[in-house]
Design a protein around this motif. Structure first.
Motif, PDB file in Angstrom:
ATOM      1  N   GLY A 148     -51.051  17.879  35.528  1.00  0.00           N
ATOM      2  CA  GLY A 148     -51.135  17.761  36.973  1.00  0.00           C
ATOM      3  C   GLY A 148     -49.934  18.297  37.714  1.00  0.00           C
ATOM      4  O   GLY A 148     -49.968  18.399  38.949  1.00  0.00           O
ATOM      5  N   THR A 149     -48.858  18.657  36.987  1.00  0.00           N
ATOM      6  CA  THR A 149     -47.667  19.186  37.636  1.00  0.00           C
ATOM      7  C   THR A 149     -47.994  20.493  38.357  1.00  0.00           C
ATOM      8  O   THR A 149     -48.539  21.412  37.746  1.00  0.00           O
ATOM      9  N   PRO A 150     -47.675  20.609  39.652  1.00  0.00           N
ATOM     10  CA  PRO A 150     -47.890  21.889  40.337  1.00  0.00           C
ATOM     11  C   PRO A 150     -46.854  22.906  39.896  1.00  0.00           C
ATOM     12  O   PRO A 150     -45.664  22.599  39.779  1.00  0.00           O
ATOM     13  N   PRO A 154     -55.317  26.729  46.636  1.00  0.00           N
ATOM     14  CA  PRO A 154     -55.125  27.860  47.564  1.00  0.00           C
ATOM     15  C   PRO A 154     -55.334  29.197  46.876  1.00  0.00           C
ATOM     16  O   PRO A 154     -55.038  29.358  45.690  1.00  0.00           O
ATOM     17  N   ASP A 155     -55.841  30.154  47.626  1.00  0.00           N
ATOM     18  CA  ASP A 155     -56.012  31.500  47.085  1.00  0.00           C
ATOM     19  C   ASP A 155     -54.657  32.130  46.797  1.00  0.00           C
ATOM     20  O   ASP A 155     -53.673  31.839  47.486  1.00  0.00           O
ATOM     21  N   PRO A 156     -54.573  33.010  45.794  1.00  0.00           N
ATOM     22  CA  PRO A 156     -53.318  33.723  45.545  1.00  0.00           C
ATOM     23  C   PRO A 156     -52.888  34.522  46.771  1.00  0.00           C
ATOM     24  O   PRO A 156     -53.705  34.953  47.582  1.00  0.00           O
ATOM     25  N   VAL A 157     -51.589  34.721  46.895  1.00  0.00           N
ATOM     26  CA  VAL A 157     -51.022  35.535  47.971  1.00  0.00           C
ATOM     27  C   VAL A 157     -50.743  36.917  47.410  1.00  0.00           C
ATOM     28  O   VAL A 157     -49.916  37.079  46.507  1.00  0.00           O
ATOM     29  N   SER A 175     -48.644  39.326  43.026  1.00  0.00           N
ATOM     30  CA  SER A 175     -49.184  38.209  43.800  1.00  0.00           C
ATOM     31  C   SER A 175     -48.515  36.924  43.343  1.00  0.00           C
ATOM     32  O   SER A 175     -47.929  36.860  42.259  1.00  0.00           O
ATOM     33  N   LEU A 176     -48.624  35.898  44.169  1.00  0.00           N
ATOM     34  CA  LEU A 176     -48.209  34.547  43.769  1.00  0.00           C
ATOM     35  C   LEU A 176     -49.431  33.657  43.704  1.00  0.00           C
ATOM     36  O   LEU A 176     -50.247  33.656  44.633  1.00  0.00           O
ATOM     37  N   SER A 177     -49.562  32.910  42.606  1.00  0.00           N
ATOM     38  CA  SER A 177     -50.684  31.990  42.437  1.00  0.00           C
ATOM     39  C   SER A 177     -50.192  30.551  42.371  1.00  0.00           C
ATOM     40  O   SER A 177     -49.121  30.270  41.821  1.00  0.00           O
ATOM     41  N   PHE A 178     -50.998  29.664  42.945  1.00  0.00           N
ATOM     42  CA  PHE A 178     -50.719  28.232  42.975  1.00  0.00           C
ATOM     43  C   PHE A 178     -51.500  27.585  41.835  1.00  0.00           C
ATOM     44  O   PHE A 178     -52.743  27.595  41.839  1.00  0.00           O
ATOM     45  N   LEU A 179     -50.804  27.000  40.887  1.00  0.00           N
ATOM     46  CA  LEU A 179     -51.431  26.478  39.678  1.00  0.00           C
ATOM     47  C   LEU A 179     -51.006  25.036  39.418  1.00  0.00           C
ATOM     48  O   LEU A 179     -50.133  24.496  40.089  1.00  0.00           O
ATOM     49  N   ARG A 180     -51.634  24.425  38.421  1.00  0.00           N
ATOM     50  CA  ARG A 180     -51.174  23.129  37.920  1.00  0.00           C
ATOM     51  C   ARG A 180     -51.476  23.047  36.436  1.00  0.00           C
ATOM     52  O   ARG A 180     -52.383  23.722  35.919  1.00  0.00           O
ATOM     53  N   LEU A 181     -50.712  22.206  35.743  1.00  0.00           N
ATOM     54  CA  LEU A 181     -50.907  22.006  34.317  1.00  0.00           C
ATOM     55  C   LEU A 181     -52.129  21.126  34.090  1.00  0.00           C
ATOM     56  O   LEU A 181     -52.325  20.123  34.781  1.00  0.00           O
TER      57      LEU A 181
END
Length: 224
Positions: free
Chosen positions: A22-24, A190-193, A101-107
């Motif tokens: 759950g860690t972002p 969120p969508d990747p930037v 790009s930058l992507s927003f992920l979580r474990l």
């Protein structure tokens, strides 16, 4: 840089850290690459490549993560970019970011890693801050040390975590595909930037501004 190769045996017991499910986390990657996909391209043993990449001598899939947007962006885009003597903002070449790009992920699961956060952590693997703070010219040596640590920690070591050199208030990590099982990451929503778009570049400049950096101007006539 150290003028010696790794020793035959570990001088201590490497310290473990758990990265909880759950860690972002945040990843800067080439835009064509799947955000959660590992990089399978081995670096050259002696030239180009990242701090703990695989090489032709020791192959494994790998990916780098930041625990904040700033750490993820700065570790990739501001690497080896010193300030001028007048302290003016650093100018980021367009080739450095337009295809990223930058992507927003979580474990998706707990990840066990070798901690390289403190002096005692580093001493346990016969090292000091050189291993996690040296610049790119020494990366062939840091890759060799990373392979040595991998070989001597066994399958529990699914990656390494260390303080970001360019955002010391936060951490970065590398994960190893052969030890992480399937799908250790997922999208956080969120969508990747895409930095190659005008909106993405504006967003990127908002992140870079506190670090006294800015993207180089577009060539006239280039519009996205």
């Amino acid at each position: 840089m150290p003028k010696y190769p790794p020793p035959d045996v570990l001088p201590g017991k490497p310290n473990r850290a758990t990265l909880p499910a759950g860690t972002p986390v945040f990843r800067v990657h080439t835009t064509h690459r799947e955000a959660t996909g590992f990089n399978s391209r081995a670096a050259h043993p002696f030239y180009y490549g990242g701090r703990f990449d695989s090489t032709t001598y020791e192959k494994y899939g790998f990916l780098y993560l930041g625990f904040s947007v700033g750490a993820a962006v700065c570790e990739v885009l501001l690497r080896s970019m010193p300030f001028d003597s007048d302290g003016s903002p650093r100018l980021l070449p367009r080739v450095a970011f337009e295809r990223r790009s930058l992507s927003f992920l979580r474990l998706t699961t707990d990840i066990e890693v070798v901690s390289l956060m403190s002096g005692t952590d580093l001493a346990a693997v016969a090292q000091d801050t050189w291993l996690v703070h040296t610049e790119g010219a020494d990366y062939p040596q840091t890759r060799d040390w990373g392979h040595w640590i991998r070989r001597r920690t066994g399958p529990w070591a699914q990656g390494f975590v260390w303080p970001s050199k360019r955002e010391p208030a936060d951490r970065v990590a590398v994960l190893f595909q052969d030890r992480c099982g399937t799908a250790p990451l997922e999208s956080a929503g969120p969508d990747p930037v895409d930095f190659g778009t005008r909106r993405g570049e504006e967003w990127l400049n908002g992140v870079l501004a506190p670090y006294r950096a800015h993207t180089a101007p577009r060539q006239r006539g280039r519009m996205l």
